[in-house]
Design a protein around this motif. Sequence first.
Motif, PDB file in Angstrom:
ATOM      1  N   LEU A 175     -10.758 -22.947   3.456  1.00  0.00           N
ATOM      2  CA  LEU A 175     -11.718 -23.749   4.204  1.00  0.00           C
ATOM      3  C   LEU A 175     -11.239 -23.921   5.645  1.00  0.00           C
ATOM      4  N   LYS A 176     -12.187 -23.914   6.598  1.00  0.00           N
ATOM      5  CA  LYS A 176     -11.822 -24.042   8.011  1.00  0.00           C
ATOM      6  C   LYS A 176     -12.595 -25.117   8.750  1.00  0.00           C
ATOM      7  N   TYR A 177     -13.888 -25.268   8.457  1.00  0.00           N
ATOM      8  CA  TYR A 177     -14.743 -26.123   9.273  1.00  0.00           C
ATOM      9  C   TYR A 177     -15.213 -27.347   8.486  1.00  0.00           C
ATOM     10  N   ASP A 183      -7.437 -23.936  -0.049  1.00  0.00           N
ATOM     11  CA  ASP A 183      -6.440 -23.896   1.017  1.00  0.00           C
ATOM     12  C   ASP A 183      -7.063 -24.601   2.222  1.00  0.00           C
ATOM     13  N   ARG A 184      -6.584 -25.827   2.503  1.00  0.00           N
ATOM     14  CA  ARG A 184      -7.136 -26.619   3.601  1.00  0.00           C
ATOM     15  C   ARG A 184      -6.130 -26.818   4.726  1.00  0.00           C
ATOM     16  N   LYS A 185      -5.066 -25.985   4.717  1.00  0.00           N
ATOM     17  CA  LYS A 185      -3.999 -26.191   5.689  1.00  0.00           C
ATOM     18  C   LYS A 185      -4.474 -26.030   7.131  1.00  0.00           C
ATOM     19  N   SER A 186      -5.407 -25.106   7.368  1.00  0.00           N
ATOM     20  CA  SER A 186      -5.888 -24.885   8.731  1.00  0.00           C
ATOM     21  C   SER A 186      -7.297 -25.444   8.946  1.00  0.00           C
ATOM     22  N   ALA A 187      -7.764 -26.268   8.022  1.00  0.00           N
ATOM     23  CA  ALA A 187      -9.132 -26.789   8.105  1.00  0.00           C
ATOM     24  C   ALA A 187      -9.228 -27.926   9.113  1.00  0.00           C
ATOM     25  N   LYS A 188     -10.314 -27.943   9.846  1.00  0.00           N
ATOM     26  CA  LYS A 188     -10.643 -29.078  10.704  1.00  0.00           C
ATOM     27  C   LYS A 188     -11.347 -30.130   9.856  1.00  0.00           C
ATOM     28  N   SER A 189     -10.864 -31.364   9.947  1.00  0.00           N
ATOM     29  CA  SER A 189     -11.433 -32.460   9.144  1.00  0.00           C
ATOM     30  C   SER A 189     -11.385 -32.128   7.658  1.00  0.00           C
TER      31      SER A 189
END
Length: 398
Positions: free
Chosen positions: A180-182, A357-363
Motif C-alpha cells: 500500500l502507498k496512498y 506492507d505499509r512501510k512506505s504508505a502515506k497515512s
Amino acid sequence: MTNDNALMVESAISFLLLIIQVPATAILFSRLLKGPRRLPPIEPQQPTLELLGKVSVVVPTLNEALRISPLLAGLSQQSYEVREIIVVDSKSVDGTPELVKAKQQKDPRFRVMTDDPLPSGWVGRPWALHNGFLFSSEGSQWFLGLDADIQPHPGLVAGLVKTAEAQGYDLVSLSPQFILKYPGECWLQPALLMTLLYRFDPAGINTEQPERVMANGQCFLCRRSVLAAVGGYSSASGSFCDDVTLARNIAAQGYKVGFLDGAKVLRVRMYEGAMETWKEWGRSLDLKDATSRSQLWGDLWLLTSVQGLPILIVLTFLLISPPLSYSLTPPLLLLGLNLLLVVIRFAMLFAIAPSYDRKSAKSGWLFWLSPFADPLAVLRIFLSAFHKPREWRGRKYS
C-alpha cells in the motif's frame, strides 16, 4: 406519529433485520472458527536436486513495462527448479518485450513470445496463459502462472513446489502481501479484501465443496498433467476471473486444490490509488463468472448482513436512535448483534495486518479505519455483480 407507534416501527424494522442478519452471522462464525486449523504460511525454501527443472513459469503481459522489473529480478533469483520462464506478450507498445529480452541476455531461462490474435469467446489473460502452457516444455512437471505485478522472494518456487508435493496438491495458489502507498487505498483496499475473507474459508483450509474453492492467479501452480487433462485454460476461456473458474473446474473433477497464505514469499503492487483499486479490482471481486446465480445472490446477502450493515446500524443507534431500555427488545438485540460484528471486523484487521506492507504508505494508519469503508466495498460488489466488464487491461470486449 406517536411515540408508541414510532417504537413499534423501530421494533418491527429491528426484528426484520435480525431475521436477515442472524443466519448470516452463523455462517460467518462457521468460517472464522476454521482459522486455527489452517496450514501455516508458505516459507521460502532452498531447492533440492529432485526439483531440478520441474517448473515452467509463464507470465502474461500487456503494457507492463512500468511494473514488471521487480518480477523479472525476483524470477532471476529462483534456482534450478525453474526450467524456463516464458513471457507471453499481447503486443505491448510500451517496451515490455525489450525488458524481457534484456534480462534474457543474463539469464537464458527467459523467453518472450507473442500470443496469437485473440479468438472470439476468449478473454486476454487466459488466452495468453493457454498459449504459454502449449508452448512450455513437456519435461516440466509443474506449470506456474505469475502476474507481472508480483514481487517474488528468493525461494518462492522451491517452497511452493515442496509444499504442494508434501500436501498432495494438484493445484495450489497463494494469497500475497499487498503493498500500500496512498491514503485512499489504505482505507479502501482492506475493505474490498474482506469481502473475499467473509465469503470463503481462510487461506490454508482445504475446502471440500468445489463451488466454494478460492484461487489467486497471481501465483497459480498446477501439475502439468492435470492442466493437460482439462484442456489448459480452455474451460475458463471467457472468464474475467479465470483463476477461480479454472480452479473450481479442476476441483470438480476430483483433483486436490489448495489456497495458501503466501505473504512471506511474494508481494504485489496491484493498483495505483483508491480510484484504480475501485475500478479494476472491484469489477472482478464478485467472481460471477465462476459462480452460479443462486450462489452469487447468497454471497450478496451474506456480505450485506455481516459487512455492509453493521457499521451503519451501530452508527445509527449511536447518533440518531433514542436511548434504549435494558429489556431484551428487538432494537437492543439488533444493536448487540451489530456491535459484535463490528468488534469482529476490527479484530480481523489484526489477523490480516501481516498481509499488508505499509512501510512506505502515506497515512498508513487509515488501514485501521478500513471498517468504515465496508458499506462502499459491499456496494462495489453489487455494482460489479450486475455489470459485465467491457474493457480489461486496455482490451475492449463485446
